[in-house]
Design an enzyme around this catalytic site. Structure first.
Site, PDB file in Angstrom:
ATOM      1  N   TYR A 151      -0.602  -0.262  10.559  1.00  0.00           N
ATOM      2  CA  TYR A 151      -0.840  -0.631   9.162  1.00  0.00           C
ATOM      3  C   TYR A 151       0.368  -0.271   8.304  1.00  0.00           C
ATOM      4  O   TYR A 151       0.872  -1.086   7.523  1.00  0.00           O
ATOM      5  CB  TYR A 151      -2.102   0.072   8.655  1.00  0.00           C
ATOM      6  CG  TYR A 151      -2.443  -0.252   7.220  1.00  0.00           C
ATOM      7  CD1 TYR A 151      -3.110  -1.436   6.905  1.00  0.00           C
ATOM      8  CD2 TYR A 151      -2.117   0.622   6.190  1.00  0.00           C
ATOM      9  CE1 TYR A 151      -3.431  -1.729   5.584  1.00  0.00           C
ATOM     10  CE2 TYR A 151      -2.439   0.329   4.879  1.00  0.00           C
ATOM     11  CZ  TYR A 151      -3.092  -0.846   4.580  1.00  0.00           C
ATOM     12  OH  TYR A 151      -3.410  -1.147   3.277  1.00  0.00           O
ATOM     13  N   SER A 163       0.850  -1.186   0.000  1.00  0.00           N
ATOM     14  CA  SER A 163       0.000   0.000   0.000  1.00  0.00           C
ATOM     15  C   SER A 163       0.887   1.237   0.000  1.00  0.00           C
ATOM     16  O   SER A 163       2.058   1.170   0.384  1.00  0.00           O
ATOM     17  CB  SER A 163      -0.857  -0.030   1.271  1.00  0.00           C
ATOM     18  OG  SER A 163      -1.408   1.214   1.578  1.00  0.00           O
TER      19      SER A 163
END
Length: 184
Positions: free
Chosen positions: A160, A147
């Site tokens: 994350y 990501s």
């Protein structure tokens, strides 16, 4: 005309919805012989069973295997399912979670949960699939879906971002380790 993935067997973790479902559909369109969807979600709307049915409508053999990538026995069963069609050729490590509780006050329990799914789960899937590829003498591919959060953190994605950034370096390290045996 030969399709890019003709005759290949792929596993897509987190393949029941979103990016994973799109990856599975695209792989089917490019000729995969069989696609195994590994995810926690069998139903409803965008679940593993409806996704497998959609892929079958595209002409690809598809199976849903309920999988928790943070559990080694679950990962072993997922990769073992590929044996029916000659073993895995491509492992797409897409399963991942983000938590609303992420940020500077992220609890240790939530952080460990994110590491278990996003990082350790991806490693377990990569190791199991690479072992099967090597046993079968296959030159295969392992893909980690990261990501932008793995490139640049933010105040609300502490855990994350750490796990997605870890995927990038883990990918490079495993490519260095397995590349000589034909696994990219």
């Amino acid at each position: 005309m030969k399709l890019m993935l003709e005759g290949k067997v792929a596993i897509v973790t987190g393949g029941s919805s979103g990016i994973g479902r799109s990856i599975a559909r695209t792989m089917a369109a490019h000729g995969c012989k069989a696609i195994i969807i590994g995810d926690l979600t069998p139903l409803p709307r965008e679940g593993g069973v409806p996704t497998a049915e959609l892929l079958a409508e595209q002409g690809t053999i598809a199976r849903f295997v309920q999988t928790d990538v943070s559990e080694s026995s679950s990962v072993a069963a997922l990769v073992d399912a590929a044996r029916e069609w000659g073993g895995v050729d491509a492992m797409i490590c897409n399963a991942g979670i983000a938590l609303a509780s992420d940020g500077p006050k992220l609890t240790e329990q939530d952080f460990q949960h994110m590491i278990g799914v996003n990082l350790a789960g991806a490693l377990a899937c990569a190791q199991a699939s690479a072992q099967q590829m090597q046993t079968n003498g296959k030159r295969g591919s392992i893909v980690f879906v990261s990501s932008m959060g793995g490139l640049r953190g933010s105040s609300v994605t502490v855990g994350y971002s750490a796990t997605k950034g870890g995927l990038l370096l883990m990918s490079a390290s495993l490519a260095d380790a397995w590349g000589p045996s034909g696994i990219r």
